[in-house]
Structures are given as C-alpha cells and as structure tokens.
Design a protein around this motif. Sequence first.
Motif, PDB file in Angstrom:
ATOM      1  N   SER A   4      -5.880  -8.712   9.803  1.00 13.27           N
ATOM      2  CA  SER A   4      -5.704  -7.267   9.957  1.00 13.27           C
ATOM      3  C   SER A   4      -5.952  -6.562   8.648  1.00 13.27           C
ATOM      4  N   ALA A   5      -6.242  -5.226   8.748  1.00 15.35           N
ATOM      5  CA  ALA A   5      -6.515  -4.445   7.552  1.00 15.35           C
ATOM      6  C   ALA A   5      -5.336  -4.458   6.597  1.00 15.35           C
ATOM      7  N   SER A   6      -4.115  -4.498   7.139  1.00 20.84           N
ATOM      8  CA  SER A   6      -2.937  -4.466   6.282  1.00 20.84           C
ATOM      9  C   SER A   6      -2.834  -5.716   5.425  1.00 20.84           C
ATOM     10  N   LYS A   7      -3.564  -6.789   5.816  1.00 17.87           N
ATOM     11  CA  LYS A   7      -3.560  -8.012   5.033  1.00 17.87           C
ATOM     12  C   LYS A   7      -4.812  -8.138   4.166  1.00 17.87           C
ATOM     13  N   ARG A   8      -5.622  -7.071   4.127  1.00 14.76           N
ATOM     14  CA  ARG A   8      -6.826  -7.072   3.289  1.00 14.76           C
ATOM     15  C   ARG A   8      -6.823  -5.845   2.378  1.00 14.76           C
ATOM     16  N   PRO A   9      -5.844  -5.752   1.487  1.00 14.10           N
ATOM     17  CA  PRO A   9      -5.822  -4.593   0.597  1.00 14.10           C
ATOM     18  C   PRO A   9      -6.948  -4.652  -0.435  1.00 14.10           C
ATOM     19  N   ILE A  10      -7.422  -3.499  -0.826  1.00 13.61           N
ATOM     20  CA  ILE A  10      -8.311  -3.329  -1.972  1.00 13.61           C
ATOM     21  C   ILE A  10      -7.650  -2.293  -2.875  1.00 13.61           C
ATOM     22  N   ASP A  11      -7.353  -2.705  -4.105  1.00 12.91           N
ATOM     23  CA  ASP A  11      -6.634  -1.841  -5.038  1.00 12.91           C
ATOM     24  C   ASP A  11      -7.617  -1.058  -5.910  1.00 12.91           C
TER      25      ASP A  11
END
Length: 254
Positions: A4-11
């Motif tokens: 999921s997107a919530s597990k693929r952060p980009i800082d």
Amino acid sequence: MEQSASKRPIDIVSLYPKDMNIYGDSGNVLAIERRLSLYGYEPRIHAVNQNDAWPDHADIILGGGGQDTGQKKIIEDLFRRADMLHELADDGVPMLMICGLYQLFGEYFETVDGTKLEGISIIRSYTVGRDVRMIGNLVEHSELFGDIIGYENHSGQTFLREGVAPLGHMDGEGTGNNGEDHTEGALVNHVIGTYMHGSLLPKNPKISDFLIRAAAERRYGEFAPQFTDETREQLAHLDETAARAREVAASRPR
C-alpha cells in the motif's frame, strides 16, 4: 500482495523555504507531492530551515531561489550540512536547486558589491554578480528532458567548469547561465541546478519524473507506480494541463 501507499513513503526535504523561496519555487514541492500521490507513494514533506533537525530519511531534496540577503542568512547553516549533502549527492539522492541555491551548490558566488560567498562545491561551477539583470521566459533543449520551459530572473553569471554537463542549451534568445556560452543549469549525477523559476516542475513533468524515479529506485530498488482508474485519469489531466501551460509560456516574449 501489493504494497500500500502508506508503506511506500518518499521523504521530500524542502530546503530553506523561509529564506529561499521566490518566484513560485514552492510550487516544485507541490508538484512532486502531487505526482508521488498519483503514482501510489506517500509523500512526506519536511521543511528544513536554519537550525532545524534533519529528517531520518531524505529521498528528494528541493531548494529555491532568494535574494543575496537570503543567501547570506542561510550560508552558515548550509556549510554545517555540507558534508552530509555531499554524501547524499554521491549516494544518488536526487536534488533540484533553483537560482540562489544553485549558485551556493557551486564553488562560490561573488556578489555585485564584491562580497564572496563560498559554496559547498557539489556542482563544479562559480558565479559572478553583474549589474545587468537577466530576465524573461526561457526555452532550452535537453537530450534527457526535451524542451525545458521556465522563467529566469538573476544577475549572477554562472560558469561551469570543464566536464560539467549543463542542464540544457539555448538557440538564440535567453541568457541562461551567463549569456555567453548558450548553456543553462547543470546536471551532476542526480543533482540539477538551474535558473528556471516559474515554478519549474509543474510545466516540466519529465524532470519531476526523473527525480521521483531516482528516489524510488534508490529507496525501494525500483520505480513501481500503482494506479487506480481515478489516479491514472488524474495524471493524464495533470500532464495535459502542463502541456497547455508550456505552450503559453513558450509563446510569450521575453
């Protein structure tokens, strides 16, 4: 199972937005944030001003332009972070530095009044301030990105050292780095320096995608967009809007 997107952060680090944010440069942060969301990643924005803590992760670093006074305000803090920024650049972290921070990512900037501001030398270039200001719409040509469209407003003339690749070249109109060699900006590994305001990224999605792809591949080993029908349609609409904006900007006289 898809992640999921919530597990693929980009800082995303927005560097010195308080003092180095002029001519719409904050729009670059918004453009990256929006495209990351549409690609199914979770953008996390970290505003880093003087003496602020650095985030645990920095996947993309975006810096803007500012007046000479803004550069003088942040220079001490920038030098405290110089070694870290060099390490991140060497490790492939994508960065976009506009105007004033483009100059300070070089070797030095000598202002019109003769003050010499040392740079952190991530880009091998130097800048000399002049009395004549270089202002206007700009179209440059890049083998990597095609036509790049933006707006320049600077009095510093930047010269690239031998072997440093420019971001683009110009045919005739526009002054670019210095008004002499028809170059504009610089590209070193995944670090882009440019005089293009506008802001740059909303009108140039290929550059946004270059930064995003480099960040995702470095952090996750691949760039893997995850679309829904809705986000795919929204991305197409965003690119159509960018194309119209490019046409208008390219047609306007300097």
